[in-house]
Design an enzyme around this catalytic site. Structure first.
Site, mmCIF file in Angstrom:
data_model
loop_
_atom_site.group_PDB
_atom_site.id
_atom_site.type_symbol
_atom_site.label_atom_id
_atom_site.label_comp_id
_atom_site.label_asym_id
_atom_site.label_seq_id
_atom_site.Cartn_x
_atom_site.Cartn_y
_atom_site.Cartn_z
ATOM 1 N N LEU A 47 0.841 -1.201 0.000
ATOM 2 C CA LEU A 47 0.000 0.000 0.000
ATOM 3 C C LEU A 47 0.877 1.253 0.000
ATOM 4 C CD1 LEU A 47 -2.399 -1.524 2.632
ATOM 5 C CD2 LEU A 47 -3.108 -0.816 0.330
ATOM 6 N N PRO A 48 0.286 2.414 -0.312
ATOM 7 C CA PRO A 48 1.117 3.609 -0.463
ATOM 8 C C PRO A 48 1.901 4.021 0.789
ATOM 9 C CG PRO A 48 -1.024 3.954 -1.510
ATOM 10 C CD PRO A 48 -1.105 2.648 -0.777
ATOM 11 N N THR A 57 6.491 0.789 2.125
ATOM 12 C CA THR A 57 7.457 1.636 2.832
ATOM 13 C C THR A 57 6.661 2.507 3.790
ATOM 14 O OG1 THR A 57 8.802 1.690 0.833
ATOM 15 C CG2 THR A 57 9.308 3.320 2.523
ATOM 16 N N LYS A 97 15.334 0.336 4.995
ATOM 17 C CA LYS A 97 14.652 0.875 3.807
ATOM 18 C C LYS A 97 14.746 2.405 3.778
ATOM 19 C CE LYS A 97 11.868 1.113 0.241
ATOM 20 N NZ LYS A 97 12.470 1.000 -1.095
ATOM 21 N N LYS A 127 7.396 11.103 0.015
ATOM 22 C CA LYS A 127 7.066 10.434 1.289
ATOM 23 C C LYS A 127 8.304 9.745 1.857
ATOM 24 C CE LYS A 127 6.098 6.304 1.191
ATOM 25 N NZ LYS A 127 5.653 4.932 0.876
HETATM 26 P P1 NAD Z 1 0.615 2.401 -6.182
HETATM 27 O O1 NAD Z 1 -0.035 3.681 -5.821
HETATM 28 O O2 NAD Z 1 0.822 2.067 -7.603
HETATM 29 O O3 NAD Z 1 -0.182 1.163 -5.517
HETATM 30 C C1 NAD Z 1 -0.827 1.209 -4.291
HETATM 31 C C2 NAD Z 1 -2.171 0.497 -4.455
HETATM 32 O O4 NAD Z 1 -2.827 0.445 -3.189
HETATM 33 C C3 NAD Z 1 -3.128 1.239 -5.418
HETATM 34 O O5 NAD Z 1 -3.576 0.345 -6.433
HETATM 35 C C4 NAD Z 1 -4.268 1.698 -4.520
HETATM 36 O O6 NAD Z 1 -5.523 1.734 -5.181
HETATM 37 C C5 NAD Z 1 -4.218 0.645 -3.420
HETATM 38 N N1 NAD Z 1 -4.834 1.072 -2.159
HETATM 39 C C6 NAD Z 1 -4.693 2.242 -1.486
HETATM 40 N N2 NAD Z 1 -5.420 2.226 -0.364
HETATM 41 C C7 NAD Z 1 -6.047 1.020 -0.315
HETATM 42 C C8 NAD Z 1 -6.933 0.417 0.606
HETATM 43 N N3 NAD Z 1 -7.339 1.049 1.707
HETATM 44 N N4 NAD Z 1 -7.375 -0.828 0.340
HETATM 45 C C9 NAD Z 1 -7.004 -1.489 -0.783
HETATM 46 N N5 NAD Z 1 -6.157 -0.955 -1.712
HETATM 47 C C10 NAD Z 1 -5.691 0.280 -1.464
HETATM 48 O O7 NAD Z 1 2.016 2.394 -5.392
HETATM 49 P P2 NAD Z 1 3.275 1.403 -5.629
HETATM 50 O O8 NAD Z 1 4.257 2.079 -6.513
HETATM 51 O O9 NAD Z 1 2.790 0.041 -5.914
HETATM 52 O O10 NAD Z 1 3.920 1.459 -4.163
HETATM 53 C C11 NAD Z 1 3.431 0.664 -3.072
HETATM 54 C C12 NAD Z 1 4.433 0.734 -1.944
HETATM 55 O O11 NAD Z 1 5.706 0.237 -2.388
HETATM 56 C C13 NAD Z 1 4.706 2.153 -1.418
HETATM 57 O O12 NAD Z 1 4.864 2.102 -0.028
HETATM 58 C C14 NAD Z 1 6.011 2.534 -2.123
HETATM 59 O O13 NAD Z 1 6.727 3.511 -1.402
HETATM 60 C C15 NAD Z 1 6.728 1.206 -2.158
HETATM 61 N N6 NAD Z 1 7.732 1.030 -3.222
HETATM 62 C C16 NAD Z 1 7.446 1.433 -4.498
HETATM 63 C C17 NAD Z 1 8.408 1.228 -5.500
HETATM 64 C C18 NAD Z 1 8.158 1.644 -6.936
HETATM 65 O O14 NAD Z 1 9.122 1.634 -7.731
HETATM 66 N N7 NAD Z 1 6.944 1.974 -7.336
HETATM 67 C C19 NAD Z 1 9.629 0.602 -5.172
HETATM 68 C C20 NAD Z 1 9.857 0.171 -3.856
HETATM 69 C C21 NAD Z 1 8.886 0.388 -2.882
#
Ligand code: NAD
Length: 302
Positions: A66-67, A97, A172, A247
């Protein structure tokens, strides 16, 4: 017998990660608030259900991606959340994260609820999620580390048990301080190089053989057309969203304040990423900071 897992958060990272779990033979019950994310996951064989309660009903393991910390806290601890909906002893692995404070809080709340919380933030980007080559930074009691690694093995190729509660997120936060500052400086360098009239494709060939070389410059080069797969070559479609990178920088700045560490570079990078995020760039890839710095407002709006 097929093991059932629940997966909450099927976004840019959660979608390819949950697909690997399907391919590894698990039945995956998936939940997301975004219909597009749900559709994409369903096409990968994820069994889309209506809510967390349904997802957890027959699951012995729960994953979340999740975000932010407040999203994870909400999904885990609300009345119809993961902790309340899981059977005693269920293993819950959060790969988001979320920072050290939320991780520690959730370890405690899980233990009170009779379930096991494991923090397992990742590095490697959407490319690592797609290829199943992520690095995991696991924070949990020693007793659960082996099981965590076994469950995460379809998703990554370096699974580190850093230590107890909060330590996975600490690793992290430090990793992403380096990465996010690198992304910021790569964007500054790109905006400068363009203003100086450099051919950024030629400069890329020089830089990756020189002292400027760094991971995000190679994989997420901020100049369009330099790295074919990079978000910059696809209209800065995320990738790694600007607001999520901001963030991560805020988590580093907070951690620094907590322990009295000087983080002036991170604070500047945080200010720049936040400025870009708050002026229309939030959901674009973070490397679109290069547009913001070059004052290419029109390109940014497109
Ligand atoms: P994203 O926004 O693409 O995905 C998050 C998903 O969570 C979305 O599809 C959203 O609709 C869903 N969501 C939000 N609230 C929700 C809820 N209450 N119930 C169900 N679903 C819900 O983000 P992402 O890029 O996949 O990142 C996710 C996590 O991974 C973050 O913490 C980010 O910091 C971390 N991260 C991302 C990357 C990257 O390259 N994108 C790399 C490493 C770590």
């Amino acid at each position: 017998m097929t093991t059932t897992i629940a997966w909450v958060g099927l976004g840019l990272m959660g979608n390819p990660m949950s697909k690997h779990m399907v391919n590894a033979g698990y039945k995956v019950n998936g939940v997301d608030i975004d219909p597009v994310a749900r559709e994409r996951a369903a096409a990968n064989g994820v069994n889309i259900v209506n809510n967390v309660v349904e997802a957890c009903a027959d699951a012995s393991v729960v994953f979340s991606m999740l975000p932010s910390g407040s999203d994870v806290d909400d999904v885990m601890t609300s009345a119809d959340g993961v902790f309340a909906s899981s059977r005693p002893g269920t293993i819950i692995i959060d790969c988001s994260t979320i920072g050290i404070a939320y991780a520690k809080k959730l370890h405690e709340a899980a233990s009170e609820a009779g379930v096991v919380f494991i923090e397992a933030p990742v590095s490697g980007g959407t490319e690592g999620a797609r290829d199943g080559t992520l690095t995991f930074m696991i924070g949990c009691d020693k007793a659960h580390a082996t099981k965590a690694k076994e469950l995460l093995s379809p998703l990554g190729d370096y699974l580190a048990h850093v230590g107890g509660p909060g330590t996975g997120q600490a690793a992290k936060v430090v990793n992403n301080l380096i990465m996010a500052v690198s992304v910021t400086v790569n964007c500054e360098a790109t905006a400068l190089g363009e203003r100086l009239g450099l051919d950024m494709k030629e400069f890329f060939e020089i830089a990756i053989r020189s002292s400027a070389d760094n991971w995000s410059f190679r994989i997420w080069n901020p100049a369009p057309g330099v790295v074919a797969e990079a978000p910059a070559s696809h209209g800065y479609k995320a990738g790694f969203k600007t607001w999520l990178l901001a963030k991560d920088l805020s988590l580093a700045v907070e951690a620094g304040r907590e322990v009295g560490a000087r983080l002036e570079t991170a604070e500047t990078a945080y200010a720049l990423m936040s400025e870009h995020s708050n002026s229309g760039g939030a959901d674009m890839d973070a490397t679109s900071l290069a547009l913001h710095l070059a004052d290419k407002k029109q390109a940014k709006a497109a």
